[in-house]
Scaffold this active site. Structure first.
Site, short mmCIF file in Angstrom:
data_model
loop_
_atom_site.label_atom_id
_atom_site.label_comp_id
_atom_site.label_asym_id
_atom_site.label_seq_id
_atom_site.Cartn_x
_atom_site.Cartn_y
_atom_site.Cartn_z
N ASP A 66 0.12 -7.65 1.38
CA ASP A 66 0.50 -6.24 1.51
C ASP A 66 2.01 -6.07 1.58
O ASP A 66 2.53 -5.26 2.37
CB ASP A 66 -0.17 -5.60 2.73
CG ASP A 66 -0.09 -4.07 2.70
OD1 ASP A 66 0.02 -3.51 1.59
OD2 ASP A 66 -0.11 -3.44 3.77
N ILE A 71 -12.50 -21.81 7.41
CA ILE A 71 -11.94 -22.44 8.61
C ILE A 71 -12.07 -21.49 9.79
O ILE A 71 -12.16 -20.28 9.64
CB ILE A 71 -10.47 -22.84 8.42
CG1 ILE A 71 -9.65 -21.66 7.89
CG2 ILE A 71 -10.35 -24.04 7.50
CD1 ILE A 71 -8.17 -21.95 7.72
N GLY A 123 -10.02 -24.02 -0.60
CA GLY A 123 -11.44 -23.81 -0.90
C GLY A 123 -12.34 -24.20 0.26
O GLY A 123 -13.40 -24.78 0.05
N VAL A 124 -11.89 -23.88 1.47
CA VAL A 124 -12.71 -24.16 2.65
C VAL A 124 -12.72 -22.92 3.54
O VAL A 124 -11.80 -22.10 3.50
CB VAL A 124 -12.16 -25.34 3.47
CG1 VAL A 124 -12.24 -26.63 2.68
CG2 VAL A 124 -10.72 -25.08 3.93
N ASN A 127 5.30 5.01 9.15
CA ASN A 127 6.08 3.84 9.58
C ASN A 127 5.83 2.63 8.69
O ASN A 127 6.57 1.64 8.77
CB ASN A 127 5.76 3.45 11.02
CG ASN A 127 6.57 4.20 12.05
OD1 ASN A 127 6.05 5.00 12.79
ND2 ASN A 127 7.86 3.94 12.08
N SER A 128 4.79 2.65 7.87
CA SER A 128 4.47 1.49 7.04
C SER A 128 5.67 1.07 6.20
O SER A 128 6.27 1.89 5.50
CB SER A 128 3.30 1.83 6.10
OG SER A 128 2.10 1.91 6.81
N HIS A 185 0.81 -1.22 0.00
CA HIS A 185 0.00 0.00 0.00
C HIS A 185 0.84 1.27 0.00
O HIS A 185 0.33 2.36 -0.25
CB HIS A 185 -1.00 -0.01 1.16
CG HIS A 185 -0.44 0.27 2.52
ND1 HIS A 185 -0.17 -0.73 3.42
CD2 HIS A 185 -0.11 1.42 3.14
CE1 HIS A 185 0.29 -0.20 4.54
NE2 HIS A 185 0.34 1.11 4.39
#
Length: 535
Positions: A196, A332, A329-330, A272-273, A166
């Site tokens: 990210d 959880i 594809g679950v 700080n990112s 970002h």
């Protein structure tokens, strides 16, 4: 006579003696008076001198504590100074120039969150921003040039730098400032919106760098230092501890994003990112990413991506320039002390399968709702976040073996992973076109978006259909044609489009080197745009 004389002499003697005494007494009194006067003079002088001293030269202060009394603190200070001096040269200030689109829904996330995360942040929606408002904002984008800043950390002497996606998202120019104030241009090597993370590179040799640390060995209470450029104040270091580990993904809009964040009370603020979170050995254990605060400023809770996620992602981006994530594809969830008894588990560990997507790799492999996944290729699974992280680091097509508890019986399930970027037509189109010639991320129009568009188009008798432009790669053919995020592609080469998959397929069918004609709905009207393939 004698007596008289004697008496008289005695009297005289007495008198003399009395005079003598009297004289002595008067002298004593005189001496005493002089002494008193002198004393008063001394007192007056001393008082004046004291007053003068109070105005001019202060009295000496109390003595400082000696080294032996504060030896432990001095040792800690010296250690922190050594650590800061070691890491700071490898931390950079990242400044970007980017094309952005002004959104009417900026107020949806609050000004402080927008300031910190920016409009493209993966965490900008966590405070209740809804897609309806986003879409309304996307209806009327205004191209503008934005200047942003963040942080980065050099991980190799030849100039590879890790930062947040970002920070550089949409950037057309990236520059880094070193601790010695040297400014260097940087190029983007690769980025991964899901985690990210991004990698940029500067030209150089023997640059200062920070070694990798192992975030799996961390414990709450350990000392950490956070480095970065908060609010543009370059090369700042703050000290704190690890407050907690394995914090979940805060972005409710996309639960596919991995969590496992490190929480720290080392101050992390806007800017700080992308900066470094290091341990006491000066090893990189995390990349500072976001904070949770009602004001947008540090409130004791900063978060960093652990190196368990950062290192493999960065290595793949450096090697391939892109990254694909495997998926089962679950859905959880964590096994908790409350629900463990219902699955006949002694310990609250593992990942509980709450749903299985039809026709997904997990469904084809035979996973079922209520299964508890306890191991992946022999590695114990502590919680759902850990399973998500480990699966996301595998490549599509890899086969993994899951140890599963099902109806009180252990079993093993082999799953051939799918591509997380191809879980629906939205991402099929986005992936295909992002990597291809046109630079488009596309998505299907959902019901809310379609209703808003139809209201806008009804006044002009236009039936809006096709694919929504979710993002445009800077400098791509789509960008050069003036297509922006929030536009809708309704036709390709004069053929109506009804979905993102239709647009992706039609654009992929355009012959190499040939232009493509697209009909675009943008800013309340439709226009034809020509996409010229890149050289």
């Amino acid at each position: 006579m004698w007596e008289q004389h004697s008496k008289s002499e005695t009297q005289s003697t007495f008198t003399k003696s009395g005079v003598k005494r009297f004289v002595t007494g008067r002298f004593a009194v005189a001496v005493l008076a002089i002494a008193v006067i002198a004393g008063l003079g001394t007192f007056t002088f001393t008082k004046s001198a004291t007053a003068a001293a109070a105005v001019g030269t202060p009295a000496p202060a109390a003595a400082a504590l000696d080294d032996n009394s504060v030896g432990a603190l001095l040792s800690l200070d010296r250690a922190m100074e050594t650590l800061a001096a070691r890491v700071t040269p490898a931390v950079v200030n990242v400044t970007v120039v980017s094309k952005s689109k002004e959104a009417a829904s900026d107020e949806g996330a609050g000004p402080d969150m927008q300031q910190f995360f920016g409009p493209n942040s993966p965490f900008g929606q966590q405070f209740g921003q809804q897609f309806g408002r986003q879409f309304h904002f996307q209806q009327q984008p205004q191209n503008r040039i934005e200047h942003g800043l963040g942080s980065g950390v050099i991980i190799s002497p030849d100039g590879y730098i890790v930062t947040n996606n970002h920070v550089i998202d949409g950037a057309v120019d990236i520059r880094v400032t070193m601790s010695n104030k040297e400014v260097m241009p940087a190029k983007l090597i690769g980025a991964d919106p899901l985690t990210d993370l991004a990698v940029i590179k500067v030209s150089g040799a023997n640059l200062p760098s920070v070694p990798w640390g192992n975030s799996a060995n961390l414990h709450p209470g350990q000392t950490v230092l956070a480095f970065g450029n908060p609010y543009g104040l370059q090369f700042t270091v703050t000290r704190g501890i690890i407050s907690a580990l394995n914090r979940p993904n805060p972005d409710a809009s996309d639960r596919r994003k991995p969590g496992e964040f490190i929480q720290t009370d080392a101050a992390i603020n806007p800017g700080n990112s992308g900066g470094a979170l290091v341990n006491a050995h000066g090893e990189l254990i995390g990349i500072n990413t976001f904070l949770i605060s009602g004001s947008g400023s540090f409130a004791g809770m900063g978060f960093a991506i652990p190196t368990q996620i950062v290192e493999p992602t960065v290595n793949t981006l450096i090697r391939d320039g892109k990254i694909t994530h495997g998926y089962i594809g679950v859905q959880i969830a964590d096994v908790t002390p409350d629900n463990a008894k219902f699955f006949h588990l002694d310990k609250a560990v593992g990942a509980l399968v709450s749903d299985v997507t039809p026709d997904s790799p997990g469904s084809k492999a035979g996973l079922k709702t209520g299964d508890v996944i306890t191991e992946l290729d022999g590695k114990s699974i502590t919680d759902a976040g850990e399973l998500q992280m480990l699966v996301g680091q595998r490549r599509p097509g890899d086969t993994i073996h899951l140890d599963v508890m099902r109806d009180d019986r252990p079993t093993t399930v082999a799953v051939t992973l799918g591509d997380l970027n191809r879980t629906n037509s939205d991402e099929v189109a986005g992936t295909a076109e992002h990597k291809g010639r046109w630079g488009l991320h596309l998505g299907d129009l959902d019901q809310n978006a379609r209703q808003e568009l139809q209201q806008d188009g009804a006044s002009q008798g236009v039936n809006i259909h096709g694919a929504l432009v979710n993002d445009v790669v800077p400098g791509s053919p789509a960008d050069n044609a003036g297509i922006s995020r929030g536009d809708v592609i309704m036709e390709v080469d004069r053929k109506p489009m009804h979905s993102a998959a239709d647009v992706a397929q039609a654009l992929s069918n355009v012959a190499k080197g040939q232009d493509a004609l697209v009909l675009v709905w943008s800013n309340g009207g439709s226009t034809f745009r020509v996409l010229h393939p890149a050289e």
